[in-house]
Scaffold this motif. Sequence first.
Motif, short mmCIF file in Angstrom:
data_model
loop_
_atom_site.label_atom_id
_atom_site.label_comp_id
_atom_site.label_asym_id
_atom_site.label_seq_id
_atom_site.Cartn_x
_atom_site.Cartn_y
_atom_site.Cartn_z
N ASP A 16 14.95 59.20 20.04
CA ASP A 16 15.29 58.65 19.45
C ASP A 16 14.92 59.34 17.59
O ASP A 16 15.69 59.14 17.01
N THR A 17 13.37 58.89 17.57
CA THR A 17 12.95 58.89 15.74
C THR A 17 13.36 60.67 15.93
O THR A 17 14.03 59.75 14.65
N LEU A 18 13.01 61.27 15.64
CA LEU A 18 14.16 62.85 15.54
C LEU A 18 14.90 62.77 15.52
O LEU A 18 15.66 63.48 14.31
N PHE A 19 16.07 62.31 16.65
CA PHE A 19 17.86 62.10 16.72
C PHE A 19 18.59 61.74 15.04
O PHE A 19 18.73 62.22 14.64
N MET A 20 17.59 60.47 14.88
CA MET A 20 18.26 59.66 13.39
C MET A 20 17.39 60.52 12.67
O MET A 20 18.40 60.66 11.36
N TYR A 21 16.35 61.36 12.36
CA TYR A 21 15.62 62.37 10.93
C TYR A 21 16.65 63.01 10.55
O TYR A 21 17.08 63.42 10.24
N ALA A 22 17.52 64.03 12.62
CA ALA A 22 17.80 64.97 12.18
C ALA A 22 19.04 65.00 11.27
O ALA A 22 19.50 65.49 10.38
N TRP A 23 19.89 63.76 11.70
CA TRP A 23 21.23 63.53 11.58
C TRP A 23 20.91 63.10 10.38
O TRP A 23 21.99 62.68 9.40
N ARG A 24 20.29 62.69 9.75
CA ARG A 24 19.87 61.97 8.30
C ARG A 24 19.79 63.02 7.55
O ARG A 24 20.92 63.34 6.79
#
Lengths: 314, 121, 397
Positions: C121-129
Amino acid sequence: MDLVVRLVYMLIFPGFLFLVFYGMACDWVDRKLYARFQNRVGPPWFQPLADFIKLLSKEEIIPEAANQNMFRVLPVVALAAALTSFLYIPVWDLTAFYSFPADLVVVFYLLTIPTLAFFLAGWNSTSLFAALGSLRTLIQLFAYEVPLLIVLMGPALLAGTWTISEISAFFVQNPSLLGVNVIGLVVALVAIQGKLERRPFDIADAETEVVGGTFTEFSGRLLAIIHLVVNIEMVVLASLISAIFLGGSFGLGPIWGFILYLFKTLFIVTLLTLLKTLVARLRLEQMMKFCWKYLAPAALFQLLINIVVKAFLV
Amino acid sequence: MLGLKTFGFKILPEVFRNIIKPPATIKYPAEKTETPAGFRGRIIFEADKCIGCKMCLRDCPAGAIHIEPTGVAKQFKCVFLLDRCLFCAQCVDSCPRKALTGTPQYELACFERDQFEDVQE
Amino acid sequence: MAPIKIPFGPQHPALKEPESFNLVLEGEQIIDTEVKLGYNHRGIEKACESRNITQCIYLIERICGICSHSHSTAFTKAVEEIAAIEAPPRAQYIRTIVAELERIHSHLLWLGVAAHEVGFDTLFMYAWRDREVVMDLLALITGNRINYGMNTVGGVRRDIDSGQAKQVLESIRILVERTNYYLNVAINESIFKARLSGVGKLPQETALRLGAVGPTARASGIARDIRKDDPYAAYDQVGFKVVTDEQADIFGRTMVRVYELLESYRMIRELTEGLPEGPIAVKAPRKIPAGESVSRYEAPRGENIHYVRTNGTEIPERVKVRAPTLANLASIREMAKGGFLADFPIIIAAIDPCFSCADRMIRISGDRRGELWNWEQLRDYSIKWYQQRGVDLSHMG
């Protein structure tokens, strides 16, 4: 008088009420930190409490094919086991309120009961996803339980006792020996992630794979209890690690001891959250491989170090 | 297969950087982002320019615009059904007299259905 | 343990749109997959037959929320071909710039979704940010974050001025930096990589046989890209290379998408700097002469095909859309075979599915129960169905 003290100890502090609220606080710290690590805002401080109250007010649906009594009782059994295990762990003092020889083993097995209760609860739910989830819970148990038990044996071996309070007291007398257990601490933190079913070991309730996993069919009050059990388990395990690997309250007296206890447990929760942030979920077979190939040998290596230290230094 | 040599090395610095950084979340409606000037929002109707040709009506993909007579000769009023409008601003392009102009106003939500009727005269 | 069948969908947390996959499992291993389409049929093709061309553009654009520009460009391209008009060069450049920006936002979105499916989920949040950067750019250029409404028959509706061009180059600089970081994360984060590599294998021959398109095919070593094979808009005037990968698994698909992002940045830079002067649209007739046309377009998910037939009126006689997901769905069964249940979400996500784009009315030949109804029969049936339930809708048009 003695009875009153005992009741206060069990029900209010540091028993049931303290555990419930501290569990929620730890849950909030976990969620808030997780959010901040991911550059999000995160929930306000009362979020876990609000979630809990909301779940209490929700409708409770029990599958018709499930055994109704079992379905209702199992979350409570898990809760009782988690609460009981906390009574043997010292909080502000060096000795726990209830302490008897070899209570470490008892605590360890009391902490296994919630996992087994969850397995039964999932299996009893008569839902495909719950059955898959509960099977995964059980398989996971075989992966992390052995390394965890081995690393808990390390400090016990060093202190020459199976009693948590005595292990804690031993390290207060010999603080330099705490450094011996670094590998053990790391292994324990990773294994705890498995016990709490958190990333990278949240295989049993991986929502993208098995929907709600073990707890698919749970709702309302019962789900609230289950969340409570998981939070309390986190507190208990953090306290256990703090008592065994970090010397507990260090005998600083009730107030400073308690503050140190809070500091240490929150530090452990922070480490757990950091670990959760850094990893992706493993597959079941990858977790097995990881636990048996890396975690268990590391735990055994720690045990070996402790034997050597014990033989030559202590 | 599960080499742990490089575990966490790339993501960890970013994680620590984020503790100091303020959250990326914008707390709408307490704070608002700046919308670009060309943002497609509510459409403004200028009655004195309208000739009542109804070209906007013909091209509206959602049937969200209505041109109605006011009673006065050669005077028209315009009704936008904001719940139907998809803010493509095709009517602005279709109007031969430039009686319609787009604005970046986007906060058009309301509680009652009939409040979505945006009557402009 | 006997094989069990679990319903993966139509409602499942891993699926963002309803579609049914029935998995036959032996323990955790997938033996077989049944793919069932048709949970999200919206009748857009039919609806096009009662709207004029201008209205159709906006309807077609809404086939997909992510690749909306793909659909509207493919449609306008077909109509322009029938009407024998050509959009001026500046319009072609702007179309290409928006198309590439759309590819960037789609691929960054995909990266986030893929990370979420494997629990990162960390990568998920960064990518969407960081995807917000390109979303803001699209809002600046087109006026909308999604469903840009840029296309019209004969050109585009909005120009890119020098200030916007400067902002584009500035944002692209940020995105290049971030994408290089994600490339590093994908290659170096061992757990993430362990979840992706070796999963969902699709050998080259199988991919060819099942007609895979887009990044799914390119990750199997098939250099198939409409931008190169059948250039449209300004793709013949800009240099880029078709990214392929030989790994044929989900890690390969990730690599293809991330490297495509880097290609897109290069293209946008080149296009923005070399934007030709001139008008952005030519006047198109309202009534399109009779004719038919097929147009192909390389959407972020793969080849997108539009067929348009006109009859000399404002209204098209037939519109047919083949979205890339439909071409890729067949390969899911092949990819999932022998894999684990835990891999199934990422296997589906790896084709970057868009189920509502793919759902069409299909006539299954050879089925005994099959019965074909025309529009009137269907309408009568629905009126009767509602009347039985006490609702009279017969007055509606």
